[in-house]
Design an enzyme around this catalytic site. Structure first.
Site, short mmCIF file in Angstrom:
data_model
loop_
_atom_site.label_atom_id
_atom_site.label_comp_id
_atom_site.label_asym_id
_atom_site.label_seq_id
_atom_site.Cartn_x
_atom_site.Cartn_y
_atom_site.Cartn_z
N GLU A 205 0.83 -1.21 0.00
CA GLU A 205 0.00 0.00 0.00
C GLU A 205 0.86 1.26 0.00
O GLU A 205 0.50 2.27 -0.62
CB GLU A 205 -0.92 -0.01 1.22
N SER A 291 19.01 -7.95 -8.86
CA SER A 291 17.84 -8.00 -9.74
C SER A 291 17.99 -9.02 -10.87
O SER A 291 17.02 -9.60 -11.32
CB SER A 291 17.56 -6.63 -10.34
N HIS A 420 3.23 -10.29 -9.48
CA HIS A 420 4.69 -10.47 -9.46
C HIS A 420 5.36 -9.35 -8.68
O HIS A 420 6.27 -9.57 -7.89
CB HIS A 420 5.24 -10.52 -10.88
N SER A 421 4.91 -8.13 -8.89
CA SER A 421 5.43 -6.96 -8.19
C SER A 421 4.41 -5.84 -8.35
O SER A 421 3.34 -6.04 -8.93
CB SER A 421 6.79 -6.54 -8.77
#
Length: 690
Positions: A205, A291, A420-421
């Site tokens: 959030e 990443s 996923h993100s």
């Protein structure tokens, strides 16, 4: 899971996306490689061509190098002297002084070059004859290989899929012998899974509010995170991908430390160099996340080999997803680990999706577990939503990799129940019904809670105590801010909390977060109808039972500070004041139109002047739609010049504002520092061009 090409795809929710159901069993199925690989103590040349080619090679070498000592050096470098029982009894050139047996022939190395070539290819060419010479077993480097006259291709997969190890069913019932887990460990596993859920929800959030740039949740994969971490030692080194914050949480990484990294503040261990969720902790043996997918796998093998060289009582665990298994680093890492016998656990979270790519678009084999056998690595498939199964499998695997000094591959079948993100919307490539079905039926947190409750280790009060901070107030703790939750319909509580908070923020010079729980008893605005999305009965109940004005009035009345007469007089007076204010406001003229464009810029930009010109043209075209005083508008002005001398307002000669030629003139003088007290006259002169 994998479907055959002729299989018609069924879009109804399945226990595992696009795959047939894997039957869970309660016995671990560790898949041994066919034979233990031949580990060499030193590098040695191994010919990989046929015996005939080896024969031609040796023949040419012997002919070209005969009567020289070079052949002795060559054979020595190839490691043949000791392997073939050849001894050099003289340093004299030639072969007359050499003696030994090659393939059982006492006549020396040159007597049968074909035998030498075969010996080079196969260390032992002794064969076992079976039946009527139908099969011949050759002791090939790495193990015996049966020769057959029948041409058979290896099947793409076994008739039955590799079973999946499970301890708890979907209802949290034990279906076999449960591993020995203490109450303390079980409760911590569950508490950390709940903490991870709540933390993920709040940080997600926070990203949606624009407070952090990126976030990635572990929803549906909490068991793989927490239970695997519980089975490890703090000395074990973790090489994560990016969906393993639960491992850090288990090891003591605080919520504040998570927040520091996500906000890239001065307390971030990475000094703000990494994007959010790229955690790392030297103290907790947790290598910083990268990443790039899959790069941690070969790095983990190297670290594991260093532990082996140092004879450490520890191992390395590296996490990756099914998408990571499609990288070249995955294959290099498994082969590297197998050959070097590195104490590393490869833990694959096969959650069915590599972002939007399903697993049936990545491979056709039976998942990830079968790949271990191809590299000579013991492997197991585990129910990734069963915390006890994960705990048991990882605990056993850890003991094996350390005691046997060899790698193990674990495939955890789970499901990514979130996006996923924050950069992804998974409903674009998979049905919402499928996601909800997995959350409802296979939620690992709910399943494990049922098990700890049956053991008498957990109850509703403890659950409420653990989750009671869920809401706005808990976010303060996540950001290192003191927080308090207050009844927003209690005026005295609000007064007391805010007054105390004010004293604290001034004396301590730090922020405080107050969450006031209240209810909007009206519509959101005049553009809203709240009855469209909530019951009228609910609204009326809150107005009747929890009205803050009525509640506070009763309190002041009990103190003798208020009565009905004062109540009636107050309401009548306020009503008269509001009506009078409305009538007065309606009679006042609107502000000049120029006020919309002044008091902001010293020199108005061209796009703002274009907007002003467009608005003026509209007012002139439709004067009846606008207030009458809009035609009495002064032109835009320049507030001051370079030396501080104020410029007078440019009185309007027409209904237009400053034109673009004038603006350009102002800009040129400003940028070249040519503004002087005489500039206003120059500007007025330029107005004649408008």
């Amino acid at each position: 899971m994998i479907e055959s090409k002729n299989h018609t795809q069924d879009h109804t929710p399945k226990p595992y996306p696009d795959r047939q159901q894997t039957n869970p069993v309660n016995v671990k199925q560790l898949h041994q490689p066919h034979n233990k690989p031949l580990w060499l103590s030193r590098p040695s040349l191994k010919f990989t061509r046929s015996p005939l080619l080896s024969f031609k090679f040796i023949s040419s070498m012997v002919i070209s190098m005969s009567r020289t000592r070079s052949i002795h050096n060559l054979v020595s470098k190839l490691g043949l002297l000791g392997r073939f029982g050849i001894n050099s009894t003289s340093t004299h050139h030639g072969f007359s002084r050499w003696s030994g047996q090659v393939g059982g022939n006492p006549d020396g190395i040159l007597c049968d070059l074909r035998t030498v070539s075969v010996g080079l290819r196969f260390e032992s060419s002794r064969a076992e004859i079976r039946g009527d010479d139908v099969e011949q077993v050759v002791d090939f480097p790495g193990g015996k290989v049966a020769m057959s006259s029948q041409m058979r291709f290896i099947s793409t997969s076994d008739d039955q899929r590799v079973p999946c190890f499970r301890v708890l069913d979907n209802d949290g019932q034990s279906i076999g012998d449960s591993p020995e887990v203490s109450k303390e460990t079980a409760v911590k596993i569950y508490s950390d899974m709940v903490t991870l859920q709540v933390m993920d929800s709040i940080f997600y959030e926070a990203q949606r509010q624009g407070r952090i740039s990126f976030y990635l949740t572990s929803i549906g994969e909490e068991a793989v995170n927490i239970a695997s971490a519980a089975a490890l030692s703090m000395n074990d080194i973790i090489f994560p991908q990016y969906r393993e914050p639960g491992v850090l949480l288990w090891r003591g990484f605080t919520i504040q430390e998570f927040a520091n990294q996500c906000f890239s503040n001065a307390a971030d261990y990475g000094k703000g160099r990494q994007m959010p969720i790229h955690y790392g902790s030297r103290k907790l043996n947790y290598v910083t996340i990268s990443s790039t997918v899959g790069t941690q796998l070969p790095q983990a093998v190297g670290a594991a080999y260093s532990l082996k060289m140092d004879k450490k009582d520890a191992c390395v665990v590296t996490y990756f997803g099914d998408g990571g298994s499609s990288t070249g680093d995955f294959h290099a890492a498994l082969n590297f680990a197998a050959v070097m016998e590195a104490p590393v656990i490869f833990l694959c979270r096969n959650n069915g999706w590599a972002i939007s790519t399903p697993i049936n678009d990545q491979f056709r084999g039976d998942g990830i577990v079968v790949r271990g056998r191809g590299y000579g690595i013991k492997s197991i498939r585990v129910d990734g939503n069963d915390a006890l199964a994960i705990y048991n499998a990882v605990c056993t695997a850890r003991q094996m990799v350390i005691s046997e000094q060899q790698p193990i591959l674990i495939e955890a079948l789970t499901y990514r129940a979130g996006h996923h993100s924050t950069s992804d919307d998974s409903t674009k490539y998979r049905p919402v019904e499928e996601i909800e079905w997995w959350r409802k039926v296979h939620d690992p947190v709910t399943r494990f809670r049922k098990w700890v409750e049956r053991n008498g280790w957990w109850n509703d009060d403890e659950e409420s105590q653990l989750r009671k901070s869920d809401g706005i107030v808990v976010r303060g703790r996540g950001y290192g801010i003191k927080s308090i939750r207050v009844d927003g319909n209690d005026a005295l509580a609000i007064y007391n909390a805010v007054r105390t908070a004010r004293q604290m923020v001034i004396s301590e010079q730090r922020p405080i977060l107050i969450e006031a729980l209240t209810y909007r008893a009206g519509h959101h605005s005049t553009s809203d109808d709240a009855t469209k999305y909530r019951p009228v009965e609910e609204i009326e109940w809150w107005r009747k039972v929890h009205d803050p004005v009525t509640r506070f009035r009763k309190w002041v009345e009990r103190n003798g500070w208020w009565n009905d007469d004062e109540e009636s007089q107050l309401r009548n007076n306020v009503r008269k004041l509001v009506l009078a204010a409305i009538q007065s406001a309606e009679k006042l003229e609107k502000p000049a139109l120029a006020e919309l464009f002044t008091d902001v810029y010293e020199v108005a930009p061209s796009n703002l002047l274009e907007q002003e010109r467009s608005l003026r043209e509209t007012v002139e075209r439709l004067p009846e739609k606008y207030p009458t005083n809009f035609s009495k508008i002064a032109r835009s002005y320049i507030s001051s010049i370079g030396d501080g001398t104020p410029l007078t307002y440019l009185e309007p000669r027409t209904s237009h504002s400053l034109c673009l030629p004038k603006v350009k003139a102002i800009s040129e003088m400003k940028t070249t520092h040519l503004l002087t007290p005489e500039s206003p006259s120059r500007l007025l002169a330029s107005a004649s061009d408008c």
